[in-house]
Write a protein that holds these residues in place. Structure first.
Motif, short mmCIF file in Angstrom:
data_model
loop_
_atom_site.label_atom_id
_atom_site.label_comp_id
_atom_site.label_asym_id
_atom_site.label_seq_id
_atom_site.Cartn_x
_atom_site.Cartn_y
_atom_site.Cartn_z
N PRO A 9 0.99 -6.57 10.11
CA PRO A 9 1.31 -6.93 8.72
C PRO A 9 2.08 -5.77 8.07
N CYS A 10 3.08 -6.09 7.25
CA CYS A 10 3.89 -5.04 6.62
C CYS A 10 3.02 -4.15 5.73
N TRP A 11 3.37 -2.88 5.69
CA TRP A 11 2.62 -1.91 4.87
C TRP A 11 2.65 -2.27 3.39
N CYS A 12 3.64 -3.10 2.97
CA CYS A 12 3.81 -3.35 1.53
C CYS A 12 2.80 -4.35 0.99
N GLY A 13 2.04 -5.02 1.91
CA GLY A 13 1.03 -5.95 1.43
C GLY A 13 1.54 -7.37 1.24
N SER A 14 2.75 -7.65 1.69
CA SER A 14 3.32 -9.00 1.52
C SER A 14 2.60 -10.04 2.37
N GLY A 15 1.93 -9.58 3.45
CA GLY A 15 1.29 -10.52 4.37
C GLY A 15 2.21 -10.92 5.50
N ARG A 20 9.59 -8.88 9.97
CA ARG A 20 10.27 -9.87 9.12
C ARG A 20 10.33 -9.42 7.66
N CYS A 21 9.74 -8.23 7.38
CA CYS A 21 9.69 -7.75 5.99
C CYS A 21 10.43 -6.41 5.93
N HIS A 22 9.74 -5.31 5.68
CA HIS A 22 10.44 -4.03 5.54
C HIS A 22 10.98 -3.48 6.85
N GLY A 23 10.56 -4.07 7.98
CA GLY A 23 11.09 -3.61 9.27
C GLY A 23 12.23 -4.48 9.78
ZN LIG Z 1 7.14 -5.38 3.41
#
Ligand SMILES: [Zn+2]
Length: 329
Positions: A9-15, A20-23
């Motif tokens: 899960p992304c570190w940002c907490g998006s779920g 697929r998120c910050h990476g």
């Molecule tokens: Zn993220």
């Protein structure tokens, strides 16, 4: 702190998964920065005092720089000027502006303050700041390439005045920058301030890398190992070499009055890079963006103080740790 994995899960907490998120490498990837043409060196008025290397004279030995009250007052002045020049140049960052425009603006800001741009004629460098765009990790030479919407640019400023060098840099977003790249910028800023916050007299030099590298990895970034911070004061680049990665052998104890830079470069992809034919520009080989921040600091009786701030305590590189909310210095 563990290195984040692509399916975590992304570190940002998006779920969402990190990849697929910050990476998201597709968002981070951009075209390699083409080098433009470089204008002639800008003149410095005769009344401004030059560092010895400009005339080809020997510089003082590159020993660890330790200040007393008198020399620290002079270094504070140089660092204040550097912080002011960085704010002026950073304010000018916008799509369509060339890095040579930024060099001209910074150059005038040094000269107005009676300072010499330390980069100018240092080991053959012919500009007054370094400007490193996107996948240029450091030492980019200002040229006629206009900044594009979505670029990021590091401006590295060093001011010489009162016999002292003050060194600071920040990475700026040009127009609308995608979220994973903004996170690279803010993670690098925070990593820099975390490194500074780890400094205390009697503690070993490796505390800086121990604070920076695991934090960077927890957000999916890597730390450049080939470049580090450096002692600074009367000498531009002095001992110690400050690693931003964990280096167990770095046991030199900090002591009050020591002055050096903390200036991590963080990478979002691969770690191999290549120097351009100009002998300076370091391009990351996969063209993924890199960011850098830098402060000059002095070890105090109970920690470290950031010297590269304006008279009001401001800096384009930031001085406040976002997580703790506390002032670092
Ligand atoms: Zn993220």
């Amino acid at each position: 702190m563990e290195r984040i994995r692509s399916n975590s899960p992304c570190w940002c907490g998006s779920g969402a998964k990190f990849k697929r998120c910050h990476g998201n490498r597709r968002l981070l990837q951009r075209a390699p920065v083409a080098l433009g043409s470089v204008s002639p060196p800008r003149p410095v008025p005769d009344h401004i005092v030059r560092p010895a290397y400009v005339a080809g004279d020997a510089t003082p030995p590159r020993t660890v720089q330790v200040q007393d009250d008198e020399s620290l007052a002079r270094l504070r002045h140089a660092c204040r000027v550097a912080a002011e020049v960085l704010l002026v140049a950073g304010d000018a960052v916008a799509p369509g502006v060339t890095t040579d425009d930024l060099d001209a603006i910074a150059h005038d800001a040094y000269v107005e303050r009676g300072a010499y741009p330390s980069d100018l004629h240092y080991n053959g460098f012919t500009k007054s700041v370094c400007t490193s765009v996107n996948g240029v990790i450091c030492h980019g030479i200002p040229d006629d390439r206009p900044l594009e919407d979505g670029d990021i640019v590091n401006i590295d400023v060093t001011a010489f005045i009162d016999g002292m060098h003050g060194d600071t840099s920040a990475t700026f977003a040009v127009g609308d920058v995608d979220e994973p790249t903004l996170a690279l910028i803010e993670t690098t800023r925070e990593a820099t301030l975390r490194g500074i916050a780890a400094v205390a007299p009697g503690e070993p030099l490796r505390r800086i890398g121990e604070a920076i590298e695991p934090f960077a990895r927890s957000r999916g970034f890597t730390v450049v190992r080939e470049y580090g911070g450096h002692g600074i004061g009367e000498v531009f680049h002095a001992a110690p070499h400050v690693h931003h990665h964990v280096e167990p052998g770095d046991d030199l104890p900090f002591r009050a009055g020591m002055t050096f830079t903390v200036e991590p470069m963080l990478l979002s992809g691969g770690t191999s890079f290549t120097q351009a034919d100009d002998g300076w520009t370091e391009h990351i080989d996969d063209a993924m963006p890199s960011a850098q921040f830098e402060h000059t600091v002095v070890v105090t009786d109970d920690g470290a103080e950031i010297l590269t701030v304006t008279a009001d305590g401001a800096s384009a590189a930031g001085t406040e740790l976002p997580v703790s909310g506390g002032r670092v210095a």
